[in-house]
Design a protein around this motif. Structure first.
Motif, PDB file in Angstrom:
ATOM      1  N   THR A   1      35.662  30.566  39.342  1.00 13.58           N
ATOM      2  CA  THR A   1      37.014  30.780  39.869  1.00 13.58           C
ATOM      3  C   THR A   1      37.600  29.471  40.399  1.00 13.58           C
ATOM      4  O   THR A   1      38.778  29.175  40.177  1.00 13.58           O
ATOM      5  N   SER A   2      36.787  28.677  41.065  1.00 19.38           N
ATOM      6  CA  SER A   2      37.246  27.376  41.553  1.00 19.38           C
ATOM      7  C   SER A   2      37.626  26.468  40.389  1.00 19.38           C
ATOM      8  O   SER A   2      38.637  25.763  40.443  1.00 19.38           O
TER       9      SER A   2
ATOM     10  N   ILE B   1      38.662  27.407  37.442  1.00 22.43           N
ATOM     11  CA  ILE B   1      39.904  27.936  36.873  1.00 22.43           C
ATOM     12  C   ILE B   1      41.105  27.392  37.639  1.00 22.43           C
ATOM     13  O   ILE B   1      42.099  26.966  37.050  1.00 22.43           O
ATOM     14  N   ARG B   2      41.025  27.383  38.956  1.00 25.67           N
ATOM     15  CA  ARG B   2      42.137  26.877  39.776  1.00 25.67           C
ATOM     16  C   ARG B   2      42.403  25.399  39.511  1.00 25.67           C
ATOM     17  O   ARG B   2      43.549  24.971  39.448  1.00 25.67           O
ATOM     18  N   VAL B   3      41.349  24.628  39.357  1.00 31.04           N
ATOM     19  CA  VAL B   3      41.490  23.192  39.137  1.00 31.04           C
ATOM     20  C   VAL B   3      42.106  22.900  37.769  1.00 31.04           C
ATOM     21  O   VAL B   3      43.041  22.110  37.657  1.00 31.04           O
TER      22      VAL B   3
ATOM     23  N   GLY C   1      43.624  25.073  35.651  1.00 29.25           N
ATOM     24  CA  GLY C   1      44.852  25.809  35.367  1.00 29.25           C
ATOM     25  C   GLY C   1      44.751  26.833  34.250  1.00 29.25           C
ATOM     26  O   GLY C   1      45.763  27.366  33.808  1.00 29.25           O
ATOM     27  N   TYR C   2      43.571  27.138  33.802  1.00 30.20           N
ATOM     28  CA  TYR C   2      43.385  28.175  32.793  1.00 30.20           C
ATOM     29  C   TYR C   2      41.989  28.778  32.928  1.00 30.20           C
ATOM     30  O   TYR C   2      41.086  28.185  33.489  1.00 30.20           O
ATOM     31  N   SER C   3      41.869  29.983  32.373  1.00 31.09           N
ATOM     32  CA  SER C   3      40.592  30.680  32.381  1.00 31.09           C
ATOM     33  C   SER C   3      40.030  30.703  30.970  1.00 31.09           C
ATOM     34  O   SER C   3      40.780  30.792  29.997  1.00 31.09           O
TER      35      SER C   3
ATOM     36  N   LYS D   1      53.906  32.954  36.714  1.00 28.88           N
ATOM     37  CA  LYS D   1      54.258  33.070  38.131  1.00 28.88           C
ATOM     38  C   LYS D   1      55.711  33.474  38.301  1.00 28.88           C
ATOM     39  O   LYS D   1      56.562  33.143  37.482  1.00 28.88           O
TER      40      LYS D   1
ATOM     41  N   ILE E   1      51.144  34.969  41.021  1.00 26.82           N
ATOM     42  CA  ILE E   1      50.736  35.267  39.658  1.00 26.82           C
ATOM     43  C   ILE E   1      51.034  36.738  39.400  1.00 26.82           C
ATOM     44  O   ILE E   1      50.565  37.614  40.126  1.00 26.82           O
TER      45      ILE E   1
END
Length: 93
Positions: free
Chosen positions: A16-17, A19-21, A23-25, A43, A49
């Motif tokens: 999850t961290s 993904i935040r850095v 910008g995509y999963s 957004k 989101i």
């Protein structure tokens, strides 16, 4: 679901961290063997989101180079769509 499914809470928090850095999963065969999925958030005007846009493909075709290209395009699509939802950072010129 598969041997690649994240089952450990610490690994999930780490993912999850990441993904935040970035910008995509990325779902790299976590749900279905042989299938890779990449997604980006949409957004609204409150910077919340509210949806996502994704693209799935055969893992064999989703090379690092291809995933890099796709994530750039998806981020641009998300920026444009988010602007229609009032996201000020996504203003389309």
């Amino acid at each position: 679901f598969t041997s690649k499914t994240i089952m450990d809470i610490d690994q999930l928090i780490e993912d999850t961290s990441l993904i935040r850095v970035r910008g995509y999963s990325l779902d790299d065969e976590e749900y279905s063997a042989g299938l890779t999925c990449i997604s980006v958030p949409l957004k609204n005007y409150r910077n919340e989101i509210v949806a996502a846009v994704s693209l799935s493909g055969a893992t064999i075709r989703m090379t690092d180079g291809k995933l890099n290209e796709i994530q750039k395009e998806l981020k641009e699509v998300a920026r444009r769509l988010s602007s229609y939802l009032g996201w000020p950072e996504g203003s389309v010129q």
